[in-house]
Scaffold this active site. Structure first.
Site, mmCIF file in Angstrom:
data_model
loop_
_atom_site.group_PDB
_atom_site.id
_atom_site.type_symbol
_atom_site.label_atom_id
_atom_site.label_comp_id
_atom_site.label_asym_id
_atom_site.label_seq_id
_atom_site.Cartn_x
_atom_site.Cartn_y
_atom_site.Cartn_z
ATOM 1 N N THR A 260 42.931 50.195 51.242
ATOM 2 C CA THR A 260 41.351 49.883 49.903
ATOM 3 C C THR A 260 40.646 48.285 50.584
ATOM 4 O OG1 THR A 260 40.997 48.472 47.766
ATOM 5 C CG2 THR A 260 42.891 48.461 48.654
ATOM 6 N N ASN A 261 39.884 48.304 50.534
ATOM 7 C CA ASN A 261 39.515 46.292 50.442
ATOM 8 C C ASN A 261 39.500 45.185 49.952
ATOM 9 O OD1 ASN A 261 36.790 46.027 49.825
ATOM 10 N ND2 ASN A 261 37.024 47.820 50.504
#
Ligand code: CTP
Ligand code: CA
Length: 233
Positions: free
Chosen positions: A33-34
């Protein structure tokens, strides 16, 4: 329908906003993810509602805990593929798309059905494959459907802000791009303020001062209203 009784420059317009970051599963317990908080996207949805729009908000998993702006129609997604499906479907009857989401560019090539176990395996190689570029897919659908009339992208850059954002504006055939210098401590992920440049076709660059994400959202939506009125594509 929720647009009934709404007033404002976006009354009768359908605005789709994407917000937050996607999560790309590796096995049943792990994902890539980020750092996107979703705050700027939620502020954009609120600003569009304030101007009288019907708003569809597509929310990536990193922003799942944020409260829904009252009146927005919300769709929660996890992966880039799910976000692509939701955004493309909603865009078929939208006037405006604002793509503030931080969509994963790559995902694990294989999603394991079972948890990867440390005792039984040497560290597994992490093989990745590209996801769909949603804005490119929207640009293609837009050539056929003639909508959304206005498409706004974001560019999160840590270097060469102007050149990289300009390139994305052209490549993704956008009406406007909001360029965000994520190397600045008071802009970008997690914080409540943002410092952006608005880039429009023809080399128009409008730097905005340091603002709250709500103020940035209002400035972006004011530009969207102008683009709708002027019929910019
Ligand atoms: N975007 C998208 N689909 C993707 C990746 C990004 O629609 N799979 C959108 C983002 O929501 C944003 C714009 O494209 O509005 C630019 O995203 P950004 O990550 O800055 O650019 P990329 O084109 O992904 O290129 P790079 O990450 O290499 O800078
Ligand atoms: Ca990217």
């Amino acid at each position: 329908r929720l647009t009934l009784g709404r007033a404002g420059p976006l009354a009768g317009k359908h605005v789709v906003v994407s917000a937050g970051g996607t999560q790309e599963p590796l096995d049943p317990v792990r994902y890539l993810t980020n750092r996107s908080s979703g705050k700027q996207g939620f502020a954009l949805a609120q600003a569009a509602l304030d101007l009288g729009a019907r708003v569809s908000l597509v929310v990536g998993a990193t922003a799942a805990a944020l409260p829904t702006p009252i009146g927005a129609e919300r769709t929660d997604v996890e992966t880039a593929a799910q976000m692509a499906e939701a955004v493309l479907r909603l865009c078929q009857e939208a006037d405006v798309l604002i793509m503030a989401a931080a969509v994963a560019d790559f995902r694990p090539r294989q999603v394991r059905a079972h948890k990867i176990k440390k005792e039984r395996e040497t560290p597994p190689p992490l093989e990745l494959e590209p996801t769909t570029d949603i804005l490119l897919a929207v640009a293609e659908a837009r050539r056929r459907l003639g909508r959304p009339a206005v498409v706004v992208g974001f560019a999160a850059e840590s270097e060469q802000l102007l050149a990289n954002a300009q390139d994305k504006l052209e490549r993704k055939n956008l009406s406007m791009i909001v360029a965000n210098d994520i190397s600045a401590p008071d802009a970008g992920f997690a914080v409540d303020t943002n410092r952006v440049l608005l880039l429009l076709p023809g080399g128009v660059v409008e730097p905005l001062p340091l603002m709250t994400k709500g103020e940035v959202a209002a400035a972006v939506l004011a530009r969207v209203v102008r683009l709708l009125v002027e019929g910019a594509g």
